[in-house]
Structure formats: C-alpha cells, structure tokens
Design a protein around this motif. Structure first.
Motif, PDB file in Angstrom:
ATOM      1  N   GLN A 192       0.828  -1.215   0.000  1.00 54.44           N
ATOM      2  CA  GLN A 192       0.000   0.000   0.000  1.00 54.44           C
ATOM      3  C   GLN A 192       0.857   1.258   0.000  1.00 54.44           C
ATOM      4  O   GLN A 192       0.530   2.232  -0.669  1.00 54.44           O
ATOM      5  N   ASN A 193       1.960   1.226   0.760  1.00 50.23           N
ATOM      6  CA  ASN A 193       2.852   2.391   0.780  1.00 50.23           C
ATOM      7  C   ASN A 193       3.389   2.685  -0.613  1.00 50.23           C
ATOM      8  O   ASN A 193       3.513   3.828  -1.021  1.00 50.23           O
ATOM      9  N   VAL A 194       3.712   1.601  -1.322  1.00 45.62           N
ATOM     10  CA  VAL A 194       4.303   1.763  -2.656  1.00 45.62           C
ATOM     11  C   VAL A 194       3.280   2.314  -3.638  1.00 45.62           C
ATOM     12  O   VAL A 194       3.564   3.251  -4.379  1.00 45.62           O
ATOM     13  N   VAL A 195       2.090   1.727  -3.640  1.00 44.02           N
ATOM     14  CA  VAL A 195       1.119   2.111  -4.672  1.00 44.02           C
ATOM     15  C   VAL A 195       0.318   3.367  -4.302  1.00 44.02           C
ATOM     16  O   VAL A 195      -0.383   3.915  -5.140  1.00 44.02           O
ATOM     17  N   HIS A 196       0.443   3.785  -3.046  1.00 46.05           N
ATOM     18  CA  HIS A 196      -0.357   4.929  -2.618  1.00 46.05           C
ATOM     19  C   HIS A 196       0.018   6.188  -3.383  1.00 46.05           C
ATOM     20  O   HIS A 196      -0.849   6.946  -3.816  1.00 46.05           O
ATOM     21  N   ASP A 197       1.328   6.386  -3.574  1.00 45.50           N
ATOM     22  CA  ASP A 197       1.778   7.538  -4.348  1.00 45.50           C
ATOM     23  C   ASP A 197       2.056   7.041  -5.772  1.00 45.50           C
ATOM     24  O   ASP A 197       3.154   6.582  -6.088  1.00 45.50           O
ATOM     25  N   ARG A 198       1.039   7.111  -6.602  1.00 44.02           N
ATOM     26  CA  ARG A 198       1.135   6.466  -7.928  1.00 44.02           C
ATOM     27  C   ARG A 198       2.201   7.097  -8.799  1.00 44.02           C
ATOM     28  O   ARG A 198       2.875   6.399  -9.560  1.00 44.02           O
ATOM     29  N   ALA A 199       2.357   8.411  -8.683  1.00 41.67           N
ATOM     30  CA  ALA A 199       3.342   9.084  -9.545  1.00 41.67           C
ATOM     31  C   ALA A 199       4.744   8.591  -9.213  1.00 41.67           C
ATOM     32  O   ALA A 199       5.520   8.229 -10.086  1.00 41.67           O
ATOM     33  N   ARG A 200       5.036   8.546  -7.916  1.00 33.35           N
ATOM     34  CA  ARG A 200       6.370   8.106  -7.505  1.00 33.35           C
ATOM     35  C   ARG A 200       6.576   6.625  -7.866  1.00 33.35           C
ATOM     36  O   ARG A 200       7.645   6.221  -8.311  1.00 33.35           O
ATOM     37  N   PHE A 201       5.523   5.858  -7.649  1.00 36.81           N
ATOM     38  CA  PHE A 201       5.600   4.430  -7.974  1.00 36.81           C
ATOM     39  C   PHE A 201       5.899   4.244  -9.465  1.00 36.81           C
ATOM     40  O   PHE A 201       6.759   3.445  -9.850  1.00 36.81           O
TER      41      PHE A 201
END
Lengths: 230, 372
Positions: free
Chosen positions: B6-15
């Motif tokens: 969830q931490n990874v996909v929460h910020d979609r732009a950064r991901f």
C-alpha cells in the motif's frame, strides 16, 4: 509495599549536555495500579511525556527503575524492550498516527499482526473491534476520509488489538471537539471498567478528571500534587 | 506486507517513476547483454561451425578474421601424426566484390573444404551442394542490401574473378560491417591468389581413441613454427580479441553497467524519498512493538515490489525491441536464460538501493511518536 505493576521509582531523565541540559524528570516515583485510569497533568515542559515514554519503554532513565507488569525493564536491551511493548503496552497519540495508506480495517489488522504475526483471522477480529466502536460503516475508509473522532477511535481499536494490559495515551482528545472528546473519554474508561486494563493519560484537558481514578500533577519534573478519588 | 504494497502504490506518480527507472535499467541491461552475447557468438561463429578438434594457425593469429598464410606442407605433416583422423582447410581474406550493377564492395571471403563441418557454410559440402555448381558463392540473407543480388544465380566478380552467387544462407551475417561470402576452398584460394604451397587454417579431426590434448602436444612438438589450438582455445582467443583487445566488449559492458547504475540511482532516490516521507510511520511501527526485522522487511519489500514490476515491464519492452533490432544488427542474440538471469541483478539493484532507506527506518527513534 507499593504496587509495582506499572511505575517508576526515583526516575531521573535529562536531555542535552552541559549548559543546554534540561532535567525533564527529577527523581519521580509513581506507581499505577492495575485496572485504573490515571491522569498525568501539568504545564508544557513539566515532564509528562517523558514519564509516559519511560512507562512505554521508549526511553530509559538516567537513574531510577521502571516497572512494567511487575518487572524492572531498565536493564533490558532494545530488542527486549520492543518485546515488552509488543506484548504488554499500547499507545494512543494526539495525532492518531494511523498508517495513511491503509484502510481503517487494515490499520487495526496490522495492530493484531504486530502483537502476534501468527494469529489467524486478523481481519475478522479487526472488523469486530471496529464494529464495536461504531465504525462498521467505515471499515474500508482510508484515514483521510475519516473525521478526527473516527480516526481516534480507529487508533484506539488498533491499540487494543491483541488485548494489551496497558494503554498509554498522549493527549488523546486534544485534536477533537467536545462531543468526540467525551466519547473517547468514555471509551477509555470502559476499557478500565470492562476489560480491567490499566490506562495512563497525559492531558491538559480538564474533561478527563471526571473519568479518572487518580490525577498526578507534574511541575518542573517533579510531582507537585496527587489526587485520588475515594 | 500489505503495508509495504500500500505504501508503494499509494503515491502512484512516484511508484510509476520507480518502476519506469527499473524497467529502463532492465531494458538496457538485457539489450546490452544481448549485444554482448551476440557479439561473442559472432566473434567465433565460424570456428564453432567446424567439426574439427584442432586448429592450426600461423603464429600469433588473434582471431579468425586475421589469419595469415602458413606452409601447405604442414597439412601433410599434421596428417602423419598419430591420432589425426582427417584434415581440412579453411581460408579467409578480404576481397573486392563487384555487384551485378557494377558497384564495388569489400567482402570477407571464406573458403573451406567440403569436410570442414556440417554446419559450416560451404557450397560443395553435404547439405549445401544440392542444385549448386562447385564454384558457387553463398551470402547471408541479412547482407542482401550490400550484395545487391536480385535473382540467383547472379554473375558477379570477386577480386576480378567471375563468380556465381547461387544461394542465400541465414545466421552468418556481417559481423565487421563487411559481408561474408562463402565458397569452396579451391575457389577461394583462386580468388585470393593463394599458391598451392600455401594454406591459412588447417583443421584436424582426432580419432576418439586418442586424447585431443595428447595429439595437440605431439603436434606442437613436431610443428613449432605454427600455433596448434583446440577448437575451444581458438574460440576463446577470437572472442577475447574482439571483446577485450578491441574494446568493443568493454563498451557494451560499460553500457550495461551504466544501465544498472542508472536503475540503482533512480530506485535509491525514490525508495529513500518514500521511506523518509513515511519515517513517522516507521517510528509508530516500532513504538507499537514492530521488530527491526519487521521494519527492514517492509522497506525491502517495497524496493523488491518496484524491482519485480520494473523487471517485468522492462522485459516486455525489450523483447520486441530486440526483435526489431535484429534487422539492423543481425548478430544480436538473446538467449532465453538471459531474460531470467537479468531479473536477479535488477532485484539485487533494488535491494542495494534500499540499504540507505532500511538504515534510516531502523535508526528512527520510536520515542518521537509523542511529538505532535
């Protein structure tokens, strides 16, 4: 013979060095009985949060002894103190400190996982807990979608996951309106009355006094006054 | 590990940036790996294609393409050594080729005896001979534009000798930027102006009853004026020359390493930024009783999620691109294992990239949870 379930004896804590040194606690000795709700009050800088950090095994005193569940925890290693927190202590914070990317139910399920990674049915238990706290409709909401009162309820549910005997709360109602604050006071009181938990609340909020068994006033790192309800 | 995901996909732009960074690195590593593998293969393709056990070359020959003449009598001398079952000859020289429309082109002319090996492209060898004249010349389909033959057989000139292009082959395309032409040994020596007393490479097949290294030692004693190499040794020598001594392999390898480093930097930056953004949550986790291992696992899992997804995306992008590149670089080659093997450095890259983040998450004081 004092009750050594939870408390500090002759605790001294200083921060900083030489001229910049601040003595946050000066030989404080206080014990909290099992199954009580105690308030720690006092002005800013009086040492309230430092005392809570000692009780929560987040800080070691420069001098003195800290007891958790009857055991002196000063000499324990960092990993052992983490183990004590995992099994016996939980926290409620002023800023809620929910995991922002997880839903309400996942936050609480993570609380169960942290207490015991092998426990089955974490999601079901988390759901039950949130339903009991009146958040059955908000299970899949992320923290930003919840009101401050709801966030604090989720945070308390997470803190109670795994049934820890000690709950330490730092200004749990400071960010809440009157109604939500009162509801949180009632919720924590019920944890003492119904579940036999030991709750220590650091607060400036006078509303709490109605719910507390005992109030300790700190000033300049020392106990200034102590009141106990008859 | 839901928290990690969830931490990874929460910020979609950064991901997306992280996954793109990893996929770019994987793309570059696989592409450069394919260039290197293909280059290594191409550097010794004709040596591999022979069935011989031993190659005799002039002293100091570094690669197949740079052979120099040796005395023809060495063939007879080698044939008399115990254990030598059969001999054959191969020669190679650069020649001037005149296309049917009169344009001139430098080519690498290769001539070989018919018994040199079943895979070796010789017009008079079994399998190639059907329907062709003994003097036929073959060329690789990828060199069609350079050879400029529209119909076969086509009358052309090689070093001012008439020659007949009669067939296209596949898999022996231009490696030096100069197309290969294949013909019989007799024909090639005629085009090159070799005398009957000269040879270039003498290939030997060894009787299985004899040890190849014993025969090699015997030949070395009897023929001190030439180099006697096993096929593997000559392969290695050729590959070493092209990849290391010319610097070509180094350049390809450098690009692959750069790809790795670019990926490392991108993933490090984003994973570190993500960790620092969530550092308060790591403090909360620790306050709530999470072990150091648990915290480290979350950070590492986040990096590995990016690594795994980036690898898949990179592989999906590179396969069609290599397919397209084949039309421009015929010797580029991607063995199936390269695709699998390249996932490992990309995961290693992500693990390395998370080291600083893991350190930060592990050293955060749980006591800071009480700071509002």
């Amino acid at each position: 013979m004092p009750n050594h379930f939870l408390g500090v004896e002759g605790a001294c804590v200083s921060f900083g060095k030489r001229d910049a040194q601040v003595r946050a606690l000066r030989g404080v000795s206080q014990f909290f009985e099992r199954g009580t709700l105690s308030l720690v009050m006092g002005p800013s800088g009086s040492g309230k949060t430092t005392l809570l950090s000692l009780l929560g095994c987040l800080l070691s005193p420069d001098e003195g002894i800290v007891f958790v569940d009857g055991v002196a925890v000063n000499g324990l290693s960092e990993a052992e103190r983490t183990g004590v927190r995992q099994k016996k202590i939980s926290f409620v914070f002023q800023a809620f400190r929910l995991f922002h990317s997880l839903s309400a139910i996942d936050n609480v399920a993570l609380g169960f996982e942290l207490r015991d990674p092998t426990v089955p049915g974490r999601m079901e238990m988390a759901r039950d807990l949130l339903v009991r706290f009146g958040l059955g409709e908000k299970l899949n909401q992320e923290p930003y979608e919840l009101s401050p009162g709801e966030k604090q309820r989720v945070a308390i549910a997470r803190a109670l996951a795994g049934n820890p005997p000690i709950l330490l709360a730092d200004e749990p109602t400071a960010s809440l309106d009157a109604q939500a604050g009162r509801s949180i006071c009632q919720l924590l009181r019920s944890q003492v009355d119904d579940e036999g938990r030991t709750v220590v609340v650091v607060t400036h909020d006078p509303r709490w006094q109605e719910f507390a068994d005992r109030t300790i006033n700190l000033c300049d790192g020392q106990v200034e006054q102590e009141e106990k309800k008859p | 590990m839901k928290l990690a995901w969830q931490n990874v996909v929460h910020d979609r732009a950064r991901f997306s940036v992280t996954v793109l960074g990893v996929s770019f690195a994987v793309f570059l590593m696989v592409f450069q790996g394919s260039l290197l593998t293909g280059f290594l293969q191409a550097a010794s393709r004709l040596i591999d294609a022979s069935d011989s056990d031993i190659w005799i070359t002039a002293r100091g020959v570094q690669a197949f393409e740079f052979g120099t003449p040796i005395e023809g009598r060495i063939r007879e001398m080698a044939a008399g050594v115990p254990g030598v079952l059969e001999t054959s000859r191969v020669c190679m020289a650069f020649a001037v080729y005149r296309t049917p429309n009169g344009k001139q082109q430098v080519v690498a002319l290769v001539g070989a005896d018919s018994n040199v090996g079943k895979r070796f492209p010789v017009p008079n060898a079994p399998g190639f001979a059907y329907g062709m004249s003994p003097d036929a010349v073959l060329y690789d389909v990828s060199d069609r534009d350079l050879i400029q033959v529209t119909a076969m057989p086509a009358e052309v000139e090689v070093n001012r000798h008439r020659a007949s292009i009669e067939r296209q082959i596949d898999g022996y395309g231009a490696f030096l930027g100069v197309p290969f032409l294949f013909t019989s040994y007799r024909n090639a020596t005629r085009y090159m102006g070799f005398g009957p007393e000269e040879a270039m490479y003498i290939l030997l097949r060894v009787d299985r009853a004899y040890s190849i290294s014993d025969v090699q030692q015997n030949l070395r004693q009897r023929l001190p004026e030439v180099d006697v190499l096993t096929r593997d040794e000559f392969e290695r020598k050729s590959r070493t020359y092209w990849t290391i001594k010319t610097g070509a392999g180094g350049a390809i390898l450098t690009a692959a390493v750069l790809g790795f480093l670019i990926g490392l930097v991108v993933v490090s930056q984003t994973v570190y930024a993500n960790t620092m953004e969530n550092i308060e949550e790591y403090a909360t986790l620790k306050a709530l009783g999470a072990s150091q291992m648990f915290v480290a696992r979350i950070v590492l899992t986040q990096a590995l999620i990016c690594g795994a997804l980036g690898s898949v995306l990179g592989l999906l992008a590179v396969v069609p691109c290599i397919g397209y590149a084949k039309s421009l670089i015929p010797w580029i080659y991607t063995p199936w294992w390269l695709l699998l093997v390249m996932v490992l450095p990309s995961l290693a890259m992500c693990s390395m990239a998370s080291i600083a983040s893991v350190r930060s998450a592990l050293t955060v004081e749980p006591g800071r949870v009480f700071r509002a």
